[in-house]
Design an enzyme around this catalytic site. Sequence first.
Site, short mmCIF file in Angstrom:
data_model
loop_
_atom_site.label_atom_id
_atom_site.label_comp_id
_atom_site.label_asym_id
_atom_site.label_seq_id
_atom_site.Cartn_x
_atom_site.Cartn_y
_atom_site.Cartn_z
N LEU A 283 -7.07 -5.16 7.06
CA LEU A 283 -6.79 -6.34 6.25
C LEU A 283 -7.30 -6.17 4.82
CD1 LEU A 283 -7.46 -9.53 8.40
CD2 LEU A 283 -5.27 -8.63 7.59
N ARG B 59 -11.69 1.97 -9.10
CA ARG B 59 -10.76 3.08 -9.40
C ARG B 59 -10.99 3.58 -10.84
NH1 ARG B 59 -5.25 2.46 -6.06
NH2 ARG B 59 -6.23 1.74 -4.16
N ASP C 263 0.83 -1.21 0.00
CA ASP C 263 0.00 0.00 0.00
C ASP C 263 0.87 1.26 0.00
OD1 ASP C 263 -2.27 1.50 0.06
OD2 ASP C 263 -2.78 1.09 2.15
N GLU D 276 -12.12 -5.03 -5.23
CA GLU D 276 -12.67 -3.68 -5.01
C GLU D 276 -11.93 -2.63 -5.86
OE1 GLU D 276 -11.86 -5.77 -2.32
OE2 GLU D 276 -13.97 -6.35 -2.25
N ASN D 277 -10.73 -2.96 -6.34
CA ASN D 277 -9.96 -1.97 -7.11
C ASN D 277 -10.60 -1.61 -8.46
OD1 ASN D 277 -6.67 -3.10 -5.97
ND2 ASN D 277 -7.98 -1.48 -5.18
N GLU E 64 0.83 -13.28 12.30
CA GLU E 64 1.29 -12.09 13.02
C GLU E 64 1.18 -10.91 12.06
OE1 GLU E 64 2.14 -11.74 16.15
OE2 GLU E 64 1.89 -13.88 16.58
N HIS F 62 2.65 3.18 -8.97
CA HIS F 62 2.50 1.74 -9.20
C HIS F 62 3.73 1.17 -9.93
CE1 HIS F 62 -1.45 1.99 -7.58
NE2 HIS F 62 -1.99 2.58 -8.61
C1 FPP Z 1 -2.02 0.26 -3.16
O1 FPP Z 1 -1.54 1.56 -3.29
C2 FPP Z 1 -1.51 -0.57 -4.22
C3 FPP Z 1 -2.27 -1.14 -5.18
C4 FPP Z 1 -3.73 -0.98 -5.29
C5 FPP Z 1 -1.66 -1.93 -6.23
C6 FPP Z 1 -0.40 -2.68 -5.88
C7 FPP Z 1 0.34 -2.85 -7.14
C8 FPP Z 1 1.67 -2.81 -7.30
C9 FPP Z 1 2.63 -2.75 -6.20
C10 FPP Z 1 2.26 -2.81 -8.64
C11 FPP Z 1 1.66 -3.79 -9.54
C12 FPP Z 1 2.33 -5.09 -9.45
C13 FPP Z 1 1.88 -6.09 -10.19
C14 FPP Z 1 2.59 -7.38 -10.21
C15 FPP Z 1 0.66 -5.91 -10.98
P1 FPP Z 1 -2.60 2.73 -3.42
O2 FPP Z 1 -2.74 3.05 -4.86
O3 FPP Z 1 -3.89 2.37 -2.77
O4 FPP Z 1 -1.86 3.87 -2.65
P2 FPP Z 1 -2.52 5.02 -1.79
O5 FPP Z 1 -3.26 4.37 -0.66
O6 FPP Z 1 -1.34 5.81 -1.33
O7 FPP Z 1 -3.43 5.78 -2.71
#
Ligand code: FPP
Length: 253
Positions: A203, A79, A28, A75-76, A215, A45
């Site tokens: 979570l 976006r 995150d 849920e993504n 943990e 990302h």
């Molecule tokens: C959360 O950060 C992250 C995600 C929703 C995506 C995680 C994806 C990657 C680390 C890269 C992609 C990797 C692969 C293998 C596809 P956020 O966008 O919610 O950050 P924020 O809470 O600061 O807005």
Amino acid sequence: MSHAPAPASEGAGAERLPGPQHVAIIMDGNGRWAKARGLPRAAGHERGVEALRRTVEAAPELGIRYLTVFSFSTENWRRPAAEVSALFGLLKAYVQRDLGRLKKEGVRIRVIGRREGLPADIADLVDKAERETEENSDFFLNIAFNYGGREEIVRAASRLAEAVQRGDLSLEAIDERAFEGFLDTIDIPDPDLLIRTSGEYRLSNFLLWQAAYSELVFTDVLWPDFDKSALQQAITDFQSRERRFGAVPSGAR
Ligand code: FPP
């Protein structure tokens, strides 16, 4: 982190607790990392993929055998379309670029989550990555993509009901072990340690069944900044905990 790390040097006779075999990570903070630099979220990302590469390299060096990362949740989809498409593009590019090397390094790749609903090219690539690495067993990389813990549990319940209906499973045979056989994580041990970056304490529907006794370590590090030392710090934190799995503390018996 929520607990003080274990002392670097321990007294005579003190036992060093074993490190985690399976680490799960909620990656995150990509958006905040980008915003702080005046960059578009997609740039966060992209840097997140670099952090993932670093972590996949560091994990076996720190004694970890299984790594499960949350890359895209059910849920993504809420976006903006451009961000969803950037995340799909990054998964595609990651698999295309790293599959050959990971295969050679003995990594078995599994993608957990709902396969239906993925664009055909991504679904084919994911099938290919799993097929081409299925003989590997040095390290296990599980990518949660289009994943939601509740959705996984409902899908497992539905498959279990089908097995009962077909007569392959009796009602009496249903127990936790039998149920686990219908989850996406079949044959993967439960995570010992679950890390969430970026100072959030949730979570978020990740590994709801599997994390029952994990943990939890929360760190303020934003995911794009995560590295081997942050992983080592989380492991040290884990080693300072006493895992009881519902029993009384050791020494109190
Ligand atoms: C959360 O950060 C992250 C995600 C929703 C995506 C995680 C994806 C990657 C680390 C890269 C992609 C990797 C692969 C293998 C596809 P956020 O966008 O919610 O950050 P924020 O809470 O600061 O807005």
